[in-house]
Design a protein around this motif. Structure first.
Motif, short mmCIF file in Angstrom:
data_model
loop_
_atom_site.label_atom_id
_atom_site.label_comp_id
_atom_site.label_asym_id
_atom_site.label_seq_id
_atom_site.Cartn_x
_atom_site.Cartn_y
_atom_site.Cartn_z
N GLY A 79 0.41 -1.09 0.09
CA GLY A 79 0.33 0.11 -0.04
C GLY A 79 1.06 1.56 -0.29
O GLY A 79 2.29 1.29 0.34
N PHE A 80 -0.16 2.46 0.19
CA PHE A 80 0.74 3.55 0.29
C PHE A 80 1.58 3.88 1.56
O PHE A 80 0.55 3.74 2.33
N ALA A 103 1.85 -4.96 -3.95
CA ALA A 103 2.13 -4.87 -3.13
C ALA A 103 3.79 -5.12 -3.36
O ALA A 103 4.55 -5.57 -4.43
N VAL A 104 5.17 -5.01 -2.51
CA VAL A 104 6.71 -4.60 -3.01
C VAL A 104 7.17 -6.10 -1.70
O VAL A 104 7.10 -5.65 -0.55
N VAL A 140 6.79 9.93 8.54
CA VAL A 140 6.81 8.06 8.11
C VAL A 140 5.54 7.31 8.48
O VAL A 140 5.99 7.33 9.61
N ARG A 141 5.16 6.29 8.15
CA ARG A 141 4.40 4.99 8.59
C ARG A 141 4.20 4.41 7.45
O ARG A 141 4.02 4.52 6.18
N ALA A 142 4.97 3.05 7.97
CA ALA A 142 4.40 1.97 6.63
C ALA A 142 2.96 1.46 6.17
O ALA A 142 1.75 2.05 7.52
N PRO A 143 2.23 1.48 5.31
CA PRO A 143 1.20 0.69 5.40
C PRO A 143 0.96 -0.32 6.48
O PRO A 143 1.92 -1.36 6.78
#
Length: 178
Positions: A79-80, A103-104, A140-143
């Motif tokens: 996600g973003f 997804a990565v 910042v935050r991971a999805p």
């Protein structure tokens, strides 16, 4: 989530899937009883950088948010990311992307990174308006993670600098592996 059993046509093999796990060509992207699922990336296991890249002529300014998985195992960036730039507790601008990006998968130990390209309206340009933030760091935050990290804003040489952005949002491109 409700688990379902899906029969594949070749050989009648049954695969246990959960939620949105996909089955194609006899493989699954989720977990089975013998193979654990790859966990989602967590903010704290990523090393973040936010680099200002300049402008394309008179257009929007560009920047790049990058996250490297420093954890020992792989994770999935699905996600973003969350991105916010605040002027203290007052004005803020948030990152926003469109659609549902792929997804990565990131291997552990710093072997790969995910990159998100940003575009924003710099202060002092036509149409910038008066909703602006000027800051040398971003949150910042991971999805799918609620725990934030603070990352410095840097220039192309890695030196701390200031982002001066206007508007309600920073436009986020789909995350991609780098």
């Amino acid at each position: 989530m409700r688990a379902t059993t899906t029969r594949l046509t070749s050989g009648g093999l049954a695969v246990l899937t959960a939620g949105l796990t996909l089955t194609a060509c006899g493989t699954t992207t989720g977990s089975t009883a013998s193979e654990p699922a790859v966990p989602s990336c967590r903010t704290a296991s990523l090393t973040w950088t936010l680099t200002l890249l300049g402008r394309d002529g008179g257009g929007p300014a560009r920047a790049r948010l990058k996250a490297v998985n420093k954890g020992p195992g792989p994770c999935v960036f699905d996600g973003f990311p969350g991105l916010e730039i605040h002027n203290g507790k007052a004005d803020s601008i948030e990152g926003s992307g469109h659609g549902r990006p792929a997804a990565v998968s990131l291997p552990g130990n710093g072997k790969a990174a995910v990159t998100v390209d940003l575009r924003y309206t710099p202060a002092g340009t036509s149409g910038a308006g008066d909703w602006c933030v000027r800051q040398n760091e971003a949150v910042v935050r991971a999805p799918h993670d609620t725990n934030p990290a603070v990352v410095p804003v840097t220039d192309g040489h890695g030196r701390t600098t200031v982002i001066d952005a206007c508007g309600q949002t920073l436009s986020l491109a789909a995350p991609h592996r780098s």
